[in-house]
Design a protein around this motif. Sequence first.
Motif, PDB file in Angstrom:
ATOM      1  N   HIS A  86      15.571  -2.033  31.138  1.00  0.00           N
ATOM      2  CA  HIS A  86      14.556  -2.780  31.885  1.00  0.00           C
ATOM      3  C   HIS A  86      13.453  -1.863  32.399  1.00  0.00           C
ATOM      4  O   HIS A  86      12.291  -2.246  32.464  1.00  0.00           O
ATOM      5  CB  HIS A  86      15.210  -3.580  33.017  1.00  0.00           C
ATOM      6  N   ARG A  89      11.094  -1.175  29.473  1.00  0.00           N
ATOM      7  CA  ARG A  89      10.103  -2.232  29.235  1.00  0.00           C
ATOM      8  C   ARG A  89       8.873  -1.991  30.109  1.00  0.00           C
ATOM      9  O   ARG A  89       7.728  -2.084  29.648  1.00  0.00           O
ATOM     10  CB  ARG A  89      10.715  -3.596  29.549  1.00  0.00           C
ATOM     11  N   SER A  92       6.889   0.988  28.883  1.00  0.00           N
ATOM     12  CA  SER A  92       6.130   0.672  27.677  1.00  0.00           C
ATOM     13  C   SER A  92       4.818  -0.038  28.021  1.00  0.00           C
ATOM     14  O   SER A  92       3.754   0.291  27.502  1.00  0.00           O
ATOM     15  CB  SER A  92       6.999  -0.206  26.773  1.00  0.00           C
ATOM     16  N   LEU A 215      10.613  -3.898  23.113  1.00  0.00           N
ATOM     17  CA  LEU A 215      11.086  -4.006  24.500  1.00  0.00           C
ATOM     18  C   LEU A 215      10.692  -5.318  25.155  1.00  0.00           C
ATOM     19  O   LEU A 215      11.111  -5.595  26.277  1.00  0.00           O
ATOM     20  CB  LEU A 215      10.552  -2.816  25.307  1.00  0.00           C
ATOM     21  N   GLU A 216       9.886  -6.134  24.457  1.00  0.00           N
ATOM     22  CA  GLU A 216       9.555  -7.459  24.995  1.00  0.00           C
ATOM     23  C   GLU A 216      10.576  -8.502  24.567  1.00  0.00           C
ATOM     24  O   GLU A 216      10.492  -9.653  24.944  1.00  0.00           O
ATOM     25  CB  GLU A 216       8.147  -7.880  24.550  1.00  0.00           C
ATOM     26  N   LEU A 219      16.485  -8.335  26.239  1.00  0.00           N
ATOM     27  CA  LEU A 219      17.180  -7.069  26.477  1.00  0.00           C
ATOM     28  C   LEU A 219      18.675  -7.278  26.683  1.00  0.00           C
ATOM     29  O   LEU A 219      19.486  -6.442  26.271  1.00  0.00           O
ATOM     30  CB  LEU A 219      16.559  -6.330  27.666  1.00  0.00           C
TER      31      LEU A 219
END
Length: 474
Positions: A86, A89, A92, A215-216, A219
């Motif tokens: 998390h 994300r 990024s 990463l979208e 997860l």
Amino acid sequence: MRHSLTSSFADSQLALRTTRANLRGERAGGEFVLYWMQGTHRLEENWALRCATREADRLGLPLLIHQGLDPTYEHANDRIHSFILHNARELSRRADKTGLRYQFALRRRRDDDRRTVDRLATRAALVVTDAVPTAGIAERTMRLAGRVDCRVVTVESHAIVPAALFEKEEWAARTLRPKIMAHLEHALEPVSDRPPKAEMTESLWRSLEVDRLDLEGDLAAEVARCDIDHSVPPAPMVSGRTAAMARLKAFCARTLPDYDTRRNEPADADGSSRMSAYLHFGQVSAAQVARAAIAAVGRPAADKFLDELVTWRELSLNFCLRNARFRQLRALPPWVHQTMEKHAGDRREVVYSLAQLEAAQTHHPLWNAAQRELLATGIIHNVMRMYWGKSVLTWSATYGDALRHLIHLNDKWALDGRDPSSYGGIQWCFGKFDRPWGERPVWGTMRSMSLDRAYKKFDAAGYERRWRGEELTL
DNA sequence: ATCGGCTCGCGCAA
DNA sequence: TGCGCGAAGCCGAT
């Protein structure tokens, strides 16, 4: 005043924090500088990233930030995996906004022997990574440094005052405190961060797209697909810099003014900073936390908090850096070994197995409450942590069992497991950094602590109620 | 409620 | 060489 990265202040800090991990040169024709993000999961006040950025600028190359997550680390589980993912994300998204190239690789299966870092390193001019003595990071770095044929350097970002300034193992907090405090003000001067000058071309970025995780995506589903221990669920604490800064702000405004008293009350949910997980993964820098505390309440008032954040935290780092046996009884001073030898045969009132401890099934409701707090949240309140550790010391057949069990429980369940501070704190229960006290059965001359007496000192009953079982709220 | 003793060794002053 | 001092303790004496 803000220093630029070319100031002598930043230069000297960077030099102190940087160590070569092998003796190889830069790769001629390297396409980029690789920052292998292992222990410092942030883009601000990250000395390894600063080092990599400067090297990239010097070579006229772009920079790639690469973070990977394997299923092979000790106790790999959903709690640690999701905390890391998390934050990734958020990293990024932040990287996209600030002109940095960041990517994340998730290795799902143990039998998958792809080595993403190695492949990236074959195209890099040099590799920069984090210097961390725990969590297997130093070992992983040395293995890579031996395999690849370009320069690998490590940079320490954990401490506010560069750990290299203290070359020998410190004896106690009082031996480190005056030295470290003498450097604090200077070490807290902010240094500005800038992205590297050379932008990475889209074609290079695309050509590096191997194992890059979206990463979208979902997860939790990614974590579920990993070959890891799914019996340790994610902790309720929200990962990432945004959550960390919100918590820091609230702590500084609401708790810090009365920190001296509130910190000793484990039933007070907001009585401690709860920054340890964020600090452990390097999601925020300790320097930023210290600056916020000083800005909020000023110097004498913030001192108790700074003693924990700086002196004790960096004492633990010094311990793990300078004593390779930081997970063993061997790390303890001679007076502890003498007393352990003398009391090794003392009859223990009770002996619990690791399984009984882990399941919070001891005879003592207050200890069980602390263990349940750990299981549910990944944190044990500072005050209860000492009682938790000290109790296991007396409830194990041997001192070695006690230490192993505590380290197992903490590494597996705590969000700051594997942090130098965790090992320092656990070893403190066995006399590390401490002095001898009156001799007693099993304890020997190690400082004793009694769960029963805790009820007279603070609202232990309230804490017990809070962690009775079902309630998992923070 | 407060106090001293328990017990060690570092690091500084001399 | 001597001496002060130390993350949070414990226990018994006053």
